[in-house]
Design an enzyme around this catalytic site. Structure first.
Site, PDB file in Angstrom:
ATOM      1  N   HIS A  78      45.530  31.216  81.531  1.00 22.50           N
ATOM      2  CA  HIS A  78      45.547  29.864  82.096  1.00 22.50           C
ATOM      3  C   HIS A  78      45.048  28.847  81.086  1.00 22.50           C
ATOM      4  O   HIS A  78      43.848  28.596  80.977  1.00 22.50           O
ATOM      5  CB  HIS A  78      44.649  29.866  83.360  1.00 22.50           C
ATOM      6  CG  HIS A  78      44.719  28.599  84.177  1.00 22.50           C
ATOM      7  ND1 HIS A  78      44.441  28.588  85.516  1.00 22.50           N
ATOM      8  CD2 HIS A  78      45.004  27.323  83.847  1.00 22.50           C
ATOM      9  CE1 HIS A  78      44.561  27.343  85.991  1.00 22.50           C
ATOM     10  NE2 HIS A  78      44.894  26.557  84.996  1.00 22.50           N
ATOM     11  N   ARG A  86      49.152  20.557  75.710  1.00 20.72           N
ATOM     12  CA  ARG A  86      49.677  19.276  76.185  1.00 20.72           C
ATOM     13  C   ARG A  86      50.998  18.899  75.536  1.00 20.72           C
ATOM     14  O   ARG A  86      51.320  17.729  75.409  1.00 20.72           O
ATOM     15  CB  ARG A  86      48.635  18.201  75.927  1.00 20.72           C
ATOM     16  CG  ARG A  86      47.262  18.524  76.495  1.00 20.72           C
ATOM     17  CD  ARG A  86      47.272  18.653  78.004  1.00 20.72           C
ATOM     18  NE  ARG A  86      45.905  18.662  78.560  1.00 20.72           N
ATOM     19  CZ  ARG A  86      45.617  18.838  79.835  1.00 20.72           C
ATOM     20  NH1 ARG A  86      46.577  19.049  80.706  1.00 20.72           N
ATOM     21  NH2 ARG A  86      44.352  18.818  80.241  1.00 20.72           N
ATOM     22  N   ASN A 100      52.247  21.525  83.554  1.00 18.94           N
ATOM     23  CA  ASN A 100      52.040  20.092  83.813  1.00 18.94           C
ATOM     24  C   ASN A 100      52.045  19.264  82.533  1.00 18.94           C
ATOM     25  O   ASN A 100      51.151  18.487  82.252  1.00 18.94           O
ATOM     26  CB  ASN A 100      50.764  19.832  84.637  1.00 18.94           C
ATOM     27  CG  ASN A 100      49.509  20.327  83.951  1.00 18.94           C
ATOM     28  OD1 ASN A 100      49.554  21.182  83.062  1.00 18.94           O
ATOM     29  ND2 ASN A 100      48.373  19.767  84.351  1.00 18.94           N
ATOM     30  N   ASP A 157      50.137  24.178  88.926  1.00 17.29           N
ATOM     31  CA  ASP A 157      48.735  23.934  88.596  1.00 17.29           C
ATOM     32  C   ASP A 157      48.510  22.562  87.989  1.00 17.29           C
ATOM     33  O   ASP A 157      49.247  22.107  87.132  1.00 17.29           O
ATOM     34  CB  ASP A 157      48.202  24.979  87.618  1.00 17.29           C
ATOM     35  CG  ASP A 157      46.721  24.779  87.347  1.00 17.29           C
ATOM     36  OD1 ASP A 157      46.386  24.278  86.260  1.00 17.29           O
ATOM     37  OD2 ASP A 157      45.910  25.089  88.235  1.00 17.29           O
ATOM     38  N   HIS A 202      41.651  29.621  89.003  1.00 19.19           N
ATOM     39  CA  HIS A 202      40.302  29.046  88.952  1.00 19.19           C
ATOM     40  C   HIS A 202      39.541  29.126  90.274  1.00 19.19           C
ATOM     41  O   HIS A 202      39.161  28.105  90.859  1.00 19.19           O
ATOM     42  CB  HIS A 202      40.317  27.621  88.399  1.00 19.19           C
ATOM     43  CG  HIS A 202      41.399  26.726  88.951  1.00 19.19           C
ATOM     44  ND1 HIS A 202      41.611  26.530  90.310  1.00 19.19           N
ATOM     45  CD2 HIS A 202      42.324  25.982  88.297  1.00 19.19           C
ATOM     46  CE1 HIS A 202      42.621  25.693  90.455  1.00 19.19           C
ATOM     47  NE2 HIS A 202      43.068  25.346  89.278  1.00 19.19           N
ATOM     48  N   ASP A 239      41.319  28.040  81.875  1.00 17.59           N
ATOM     49  CA  ASP A 239      41.785  26.713  82.289  1.00 17.59           C
ATOM     50  C   ASP A 239      41.451  25.685  81.197  1.00 17.59           C
ATOM     51  O   ASP A 239      41.034  24.556  81.475  1.00 17.59           O
ATOM     52  CB  ASP A 239      41.155  26.306  83.634  1.00 17.59           C
ATOM     53  CG  ASP A 239      41.871  25.122  84.283  1.00 17.59           C
ATOM     54  OD1 ASP A 239      41.398  24.636  85.327  1.00 17.59           O
ATOM     55  OD2 ASP A 239      42.892  24.654  83.726  1.00 17.59           O
ATOM     56  N   HIS A 259      41.154  16.999  76.721  1.00 11.10           N
ATOM     57  CA  HIS A 259      41.351  15.555  76.910  1.00 11.10           C
ATOM     58  C   HIS A 259      40.700  14.853  75.733  1.00 11.10           C
ATOM     59  O   HIS A 259      39.626  15.241  75.290  1.00 11.10           O
ATOM     60  CB  HIS A 259      40.701  15.077  78.220  1.00 11.10           C
ATOM     61  CG  HIS A 259      41.391  15.592  79.440  1.00 11.10           C
ATOM     62  ND1 HIS A 259      42.643  15.172  79.809  1.00 11.10           N
ATOM     63  CD2 HIS A 259      40.999  16.502  80.362  1.00 11.10           C
ATOM     64  CE1 HIS A 259      42.997  15.805  80.925  1.00 11.10           C
ATOM     65  NE2 HIS A 259      42.025  16.616  81.273  1.00 11.10           N
TER      66      HIS A 259
END
Lengths: 345, 459
Positions: free
Chosen positions: B70, B74, B104, B162, B242, B315, B319
């Protein structure tokens, strides 16, 4: 008394026993044989007027019922839902009463709601022939499918396996075939996305193959159902392309089938989805045979619903030979490149 | 045709080989030939051979290459946070030889084209193997099924929306049915979005005191209960992403007892941190689902030890600094973790809260099983994906050691113990002593267990 036994209506195979199903098969076979070689009962329904009451669209079923009724000597009264007072809100029951008043002695009904012909048969005055009630049953289709399988299976149903592929949840063709064939000892199994095949199928004891590749070498015939993608709103399939990728019949998959195992489709075909374009002239495909056998199945349905006793009498007088399954459709109905070897004998 | 001079061999010696897939635990030497495990034997067994390369694993654990089921890379669309190349660098620096990345991205990975793009980028990076996880629904909108079959044919190993839950239960039912037909698992981001109610941390006394809207544990419990009911109905395999709550772990345990096809993962931050870490508005402690209570952390650790929680996944959610440097309520959710997970979770092994073999299994054979990969094992013939882990070394995640493009880690600049010293993918040393070295292309698709479809499509 169950729905199916009310009067002598032809409502479906769900409640009919093995004996009765066998009777319908024999009746269809006899009519097929009689059209060429025996005494065809062309005046059997002379006194009658068959009304077709189709509340849902149809090409082949309606045409076949009209042709069948006329070939048996009956008059036909046609009712077309979109141009009738149904659009003014008149009920089905009232509509049928009008048809009866004007001389209909039997009614062939197709409707989008399951059970409607059954309810009408109980409350109305005429014998009802079910030409398709929602996702529930389409018994004249199952009978013509059986008459077609009869030919490749050489008259044997016991111990054979039929694979039905596609949108089982929504399919009256699947249900009627299942109810009919299992009574004759044929094992019906399924393949397709589980979005279209709910848990009831396996709970009822039938084999569901996730992989079409795995199923094909193990079955004696394949039946491809039409994908009604528009109805499902993109929840059952990402696209019809994906159906074709994983569960569509194409020449590579056809190769994996047992020798002599045919491919059926009730029509209309979404070419490129259930059957690839290359399958149009494939020698295993029996679509035109199905259409041809559709006349006999509709005749059998009408005869038994409208004149059960005289029909049984007629059948008992027919000397149908063991190899009746060899009967071939007229050449103009069959693509010469997709003929079966029996036709040459 | 084989150029013998190009045959590469690698000897990894003197390390403690721990491979739960073979019930192996002992000091052994590992001989690798042409990118595959050729032999494992007593120390010194390969003394006579002349390997092209040697790795001295003395004092280290030698493990099947670690797998993170997981991560969020990006690319496409969020390359300022992380690219597949930088994400893969962080992975190998963390000891990972395979990762599965979520859908995503922007555009969403909801089609064969994007799935293929991810494979290409990963192969070009020449580091770890990257297995794309496709979306459940088009654009993650939760309404229509994504091109799931196409993605599977392009090498997607699972589906998940997710980042978001699939709120419509009929859509989730259909997704599970379709996934079952194609024999892939559905990974659930198990939160009831309405109940989450824009909560930015665990609903608790702490969230009250901080004046932040809370996300109650029940939002997860409800969704896990739903996924379990749906898997009972459809027979599909669902994997809870998660997992963060004690109640959630309890539901998973009971579902497993019932024989349902439910698995679960836990993230290192949920295994080691409580919601009190966020006090002080530290946005590097903000993620979804949020850090929870002490009781939740304890339950998760127990669940991991017992196997109720099958695997550890990070996960990893990069960012950019300017994004995380916002008011707590406005900062995006997510923390990176792929470089630090071994250190933070190995601590449980040291404490005796987690058996060593379970720790290894949770990052090797368990994720391999979930994603149906021929990986997570050092069986002879397996791809030579190997992790050499030093449990004693002290280090810190900082500008010198961090490979990710982003820095949003709750462990930044803190003292850590335990680190992957060497990472080998397909026999290539891609990470060694703090240095990432690009190797040959390491495709992921050959490791996906084979399923064949005569699609009639020209390949």
């Amino acid at each position: 008394m169950t729905f199916s036994e009310s009067k002598s209506s032809f409502l479906g195979f769900q409640d009919l026993d093995q004996k009765k199903c066998q009777y319908f098969l024999n009746l269809g076979r006899a009519l097929r044989w009689a059209q060429r070689e025996g005494q065809f009962p062309s005046e059997h329904l002379k006194q009658h007027c068959v009304a077709t009451a189709f509340f849902e669209n149809s090409t082949r079923t309606k045409t076949a019922f009209v042709a069948a009724a006329e070939s048996l000597g009956a008059k036909v009264m046609d009712f077309s839902s979109e141009t009738s007072s149904r659009t003014k809100g008149e009920s089905v029951g009232d509509t049928l009463q009008v048809l009866e008043t004007y001389g209909a002695t039997a009614v062939v009904i197709r409707h989008s709601l399951s059970g409607l012909p059954h309810q009408v048969a109980l409350t109305g005055g005429l014998p009802v022939i079910n030409a398709g009630d929602g996702p529930h049953e389409h018994p004249s289709q199952a009978l013509l499918d059986a008459l077609t399988l009869d030919q490749d299976w050489k008259g044997q149903f016991m111990g054979k396996r039929l694979l039905i592929i596609g949108d089982i949840n929504q399919s009256r063709v699947a249900r009627s075939n299942l109810f009919f064939l299992e009574k004759l000892g044929t094992e019906v199994c399924f393949s397709g996305p589980r979005t279209m095949i709910g848990p009831a199928i396996e709970a009822r004891g039938h084999r569901l193959y996730d992989s079409l590749e795995e199923a094909l070498p193990e079955v004696d015939a394949v039946m491809c159902l039409r994908i009604q993608h528009e109805r499902q709103g993109h929840l059952t399939l990402p696209s019809t392309d994906e159906f074709a990728l994983f569960w569509g019949m194409n020449p590579v998959r056809a190769e994996k089938m047992k020798p002599g195992a045919p491919i059926l489709h009730p029509g209309p075909v979404n070419w490129g989805v259930e059957l690839s374009h290359e399958m149009k002239s494939h020698e295993r495909v029996r679509i035109r045979h199905q259409v041809w056998n559709g006349t006999f199945s509709r005749m059998a349905a009408l005869m038994n619903a409208i004149e059960p006793q005289t029909t049984a009498k007629w059948l008992s007088h027919q000397k149908v030979p063991e190899d009746q399954w060899k009967a071939a459709p007229p050449q103009n109905l069959v693509n010469s490149s997709s003929g079966r070897s029996e036709e040459k004998s | 045709m084989t150029d013998i001079s190009a045959m590469t061999t690698l000897l990894i010696h003197s390390g403690r080989v721990v491979d739960p897939s073979q019930n192996l635990d002992g000091v052994m030497d590992l001989w690798i030939e042409n990118g595959r495990v050729a032999a494992i034997d007593k120390p010194g067994s390969f003394k006579s051979k002349k390997p092209s390369q040697t790795v001295d694993a003395k004092g280290c654990l030698v493990l099947p290459g670690l797998i993170d089921a997981h991560v969020h890379y990006r690319e496409p669309g969020g390359e300022h946070k992380e690219t597949i190349a930088t994400g893969a660098a962080a992975a190998v620096a963390g000891g990972f030889t395979s990762v599965a990345c979520m859908a995503n991205t922007s555009p969403t990975n909801d089609s064969g084209v994007i799935t293929e793009k991810i494979h290409s980028a990963a192969e070009a990076a020449g580091l770890c193997r990257v297995f794309p996880i496709g979306a459940v629904t088009v654009g993650l909108q939760g309404e229509r099924l994504a091109a799931i079959g196409e993605m599977v044919l392009e090498g997607a190993v699972a589906i998940s929306d997710d980042g978001m839950p699939v709120m419509n239960s009929l859509v989730m039912r259909r997704a599970m049915e379709y996934a079952r037909s194609l024999d892939i698992p559905v990974i659930s981001h198990a939160e009831d979005a309405n109940l989450v109610n824009r909560g930015v941390m665990n609903e608790s006394i702490a969230s009250f005191e901080m004046g932040l809207s809370g996300n109650p544990a029940e939002s997860e419990e409800i969704m896990i209960a739903r996924e379990i009911a749906l898997t009972r109905l459809t027979g599909a395999e669902v994997h809870i992403g998660h997992l963060s709550t004690a109640k959630g772990a309890e539901l998973v345990a009971r579902a497993k007892e019932e024989g349902l096809r439910v698995t679960a993962e836990a993230c290192p931050h949920h295994l080691t941190h409580t919601d009190s870490e966020a006090l002080g508005y530290n946005t590097h402690c903000k993620m979804a689902p949020p850090l929870r209570s002490k009781a939740d952390v304890t339950a998760l650790q127990k669940g991991l030890a017992s196997g109720v929680i099958d695997l550890i996944a990070t996960d990893h959610a990069p960012h950019a600094p300017h994004e995380k440097n916002r008011p707590f309520a406005a900062a995006p959710m997510g923390v990176i973790g792929i470089q630090t997970v071994t250190a933070s979770t190995y601590a449980m092994v040291e404490k005796g809260a987690l058996p060593l073999s379970r720790w290894v299994e949770a990052m090797t054979s368990a994720p391999a099983k979930l994603l149906r990969l021929d990986a997570g094992t050092l069986k002879v013939g397996a791809a030579a994906d190997v992790t050499v882990f030093d449990p004693t070394t002290s280090w810190t995640l900082n500008a010198d050691t961090n490979q990710s493009k982003s820095k949003n880690s709750p462990l930044w600049n803190l003292d850590l113990k335990g680190r992957a010293r060497t990472t080998i993918v397909g026999g290539d040393l891609v990470f060694h002593d703090n240095k990432v070295t690009k190797g040959r292309s390491h495709p992921a698709r050959p490791l996906i267990q084979n399923r064949t479809y005569s699609t009639g499509r020209v390949s």
